[in-house]
Write a protein that holds these residues in place. Structure first.
Motif, PDB file in Angstrom:
ATOM      1  N   GLY A   1      53.346   2.831  28.931  1.00  0.00           N
ATOM      2  CA  GLY A   1      53.535   4.318  28.589  1.00  0.00           C
ATOM      3  C   GLY A   1      52.978   4.473  27.214  1.00  0.00           C
ATOM      4  O   GLY A   1      52.320   3.709  26.696  1.00  0.00           O
ATOM      5  N   VAL A   2      53.362   5.784  27.012  1.00  0.00           N
ATOM      6  CA  VAL A   2      52.680   6.169  25.597  1.00  0.00           C
ATOM      7  C   VAL A   2      53.751   7.062  24.846  1.00  0.00           C
ATOM      8  O   VAL A   2      54.684   7.698  25.485  1.00  0.00           O
ATOM      9  N   PRO A   3      53.631   6.976  23.569  1.00  0.00           N
ATOM     10  CA  PRO A   3      54.741   7.770  22.586  1.00  0.00           C
ATOM     11  C   PRO A   3      54.532   9.153  22.880  1.00  0.00           C
ATOM     12  O   PRO A   3      53.346   9.309  23.056  1.00  0.00           O
ATOM     13  N   GLN A   4      55.397   9.855  22.495  1.00  0.00           N
ATOM     14  CA  GLN A   4      55.301  11.372  22.593  1.00  0.00           C
ATOM     15  C   GLN A   4      54.307  11.945  21.549  1.00  0.00           C
ATOM     16  O   GLN A   4      53.975  11.032  20.520  1.00  0.00           O
TER      17      GLN A   4
ATOM     18  N   GLY B   1      58.095  -0.449  17.699  1.00  0.00           N
ATOM     19  CA  GLY B   1      59.179   0.391  17.363  1.00  0.00           C
ATOM     20  C   GLY B   1      59.015   1.811  17.733  1.00  0.00           C
ATOM     21  O   GLY B   1      59.986   2.568  17.373  1.00  0.00           O
ATOM     22  N   ILE B   2      58.174   2.370  18.562  1.00  0.00           N
ATOM     23  CA  ILE B   2      57.914   3.513  18.722  1.00  0.00           C
ATOM     24  C   ILE B   2      58.032   3.725  20.153  1.00  0.00           C
ATOM     25  O   ILE B   2      57.770   2.873  21.203  1.00  0.00           O
ATOM     26  N   ALA B   3      58.900   4.703  20.586  1.00  0.00           N
ATOM     27  CA  ALA B   3      59.314   4.605  22.202  1.00  0.00           C
ATOM     28  C   ALA B   3      58.054   5.199  22.971  1.00  0.00           C
ATOM     29  O   ALA B   3      57.431   6.009  22.516  1.00  0.00           O
TER      30      ALA B   3
ATOM     31  N   SER C   1      55.649  11.328  32.613  1.00  0.00           N
ATOM     32  CA  SER C   1      54.498  12.248  32.397  1.00  0.00           C
ATOM     33  C   SER C   1      53.247  12.004  33.453  1.00  0.00           C
ATOM     34  O   SER C   1      52.988  10.741  33.465  1.00  0.00           O
ATOM     35  N   SER C   2      53.036  13.022  34.401  1.00  0.00           N
ATOM     36  CA  SER C   2      51.964  12.903  35.349  1.00  0.00           C
ATOM     37  C   SER C   2      50.760  13.650  34.839  1.00  0.00           C
ATOM     38  O   SER C   2      50.885  14.930  35.060  1.00  0.00           O
ATOM     39  N   LEU C   3      49.743  13.160  34.461  1.00  0.00           N
ATOM     40  CA  LEU C   3      48.659  14.284  33.922  1.00  0.00           C
ATOM     41  C   LEU C   3      47.406  13.658  34.579  1.00  0.00           C
ATOM     42  O   LEU C   3      46.897  12.601  34.547  1.00  0.00           O
ATOM     43  N   ASP C   4      46.801  14.620  35.307  1.00  0.00           N
ATOM     44  CA  ASP C   4      45.512  14.635  36.019  1.00  0.00           C
ATOM     45  C   ASP C   4      44.339  15.175  35.319  1.00  0.00           C
ATOM     46  O   ASP C   4      44.667  16.231  34.504  1.00  0.00           O
TER      47      ASP C   4
ATOM     48  N   VAL D   1      52.113  14.495  25.797  1.00  0.00           N
ATOM     49  CA  VAL D   1      53.174  13.554  26.287  1.00  0.00           C
ATOM     50  C   VAL D   1      54.386  13.967  25.658  1.00  0.00           C
ATOM     51  O   VAL D   1      54.557  13.870  24.390  1.00  0.00           O
ATOM     52  N   GLU D   2      55.620  14.332  26.506  1.00  0.00           N
ATOM     53  CA  GLU D   2      56.784  15.086  25.841  1.00  0.00           C
ATOM     54  C   GLU D   2      58.018  14.019  25.922  1.00  0.00           C
ATOM     55  O   GLU D   2      58.965  14.312  25.808  1.00  0.00           O
TER      56      GLU D   2
END
Length: 135
Positions: free
Chosen positions: A82-85, A28-30, A125-128, A120-121
């Motif tokens: 993916g990851v939620p904001q 239920g969470i984007a 998201s590309s995070l190194d 995460v916005e």
């Protein structure tokens, strides 16, 4: 009556389509596609391990497997969804041969000591991340 049922069906179909397009997952969470690369401070890739994003405020964690080139893709409900904001503490654990110490410094695998954070916005998201080698 038939007209009302048609509008209701259209509204339901539109709602389902919107949930799918916004990345809503089974929980239920984007979630939003999140990936990146993990390297050592000398620029060489971490050649295997696990990366975890943890948000204790939302009680959510996401994980990804670090590939041999240092790249990773995060997942929350499935492999790479993916990851939620949100704001996350990041821990990284290196893979090692049986009986040997990980090549990554231990502080990066400890939630209380890791200096790594992620935000995460949404969207892609590309995070190194850079880590130190174990001594």
């Amino acid at each position: 009556m038939k007209k009302t049922r048609g509008y209701a069906s259209s509204a339901l179909l539109a709602a389902i389509l919107m949930l799918h397009l916004t990345g809503c997952s089974p929980g239920g969470i984007a979630t939003y596609p999140t990936s990146g690369k993990v390297t050592y401070t000398d620029g060489s890739p971490v050649t295997g391990g696990l990366i975890i994003f943890a948000d204790s405020a939302q009680n959510i964690s996401s994980e990804g497997v670090i590939e041999s080139d240092g790249s990773y893709y995060m997942g929350t409900y499935s492999g790479d969804d993916g990851v939620p904001q949100g704001n996350y503490q990041v821990t990284i654990q290196g893979f090692s041969e049986y009986g040997k110490q990980s090549q990554i410094a231990g502080k990066f695998a400890n939630r209380e000591r890791t200096p790594l954070e992620a935000k995460v916005e949404g969207a892609n998201s590309s995070l190194d991340f850079q880590v130190e080698r174990a001594r």
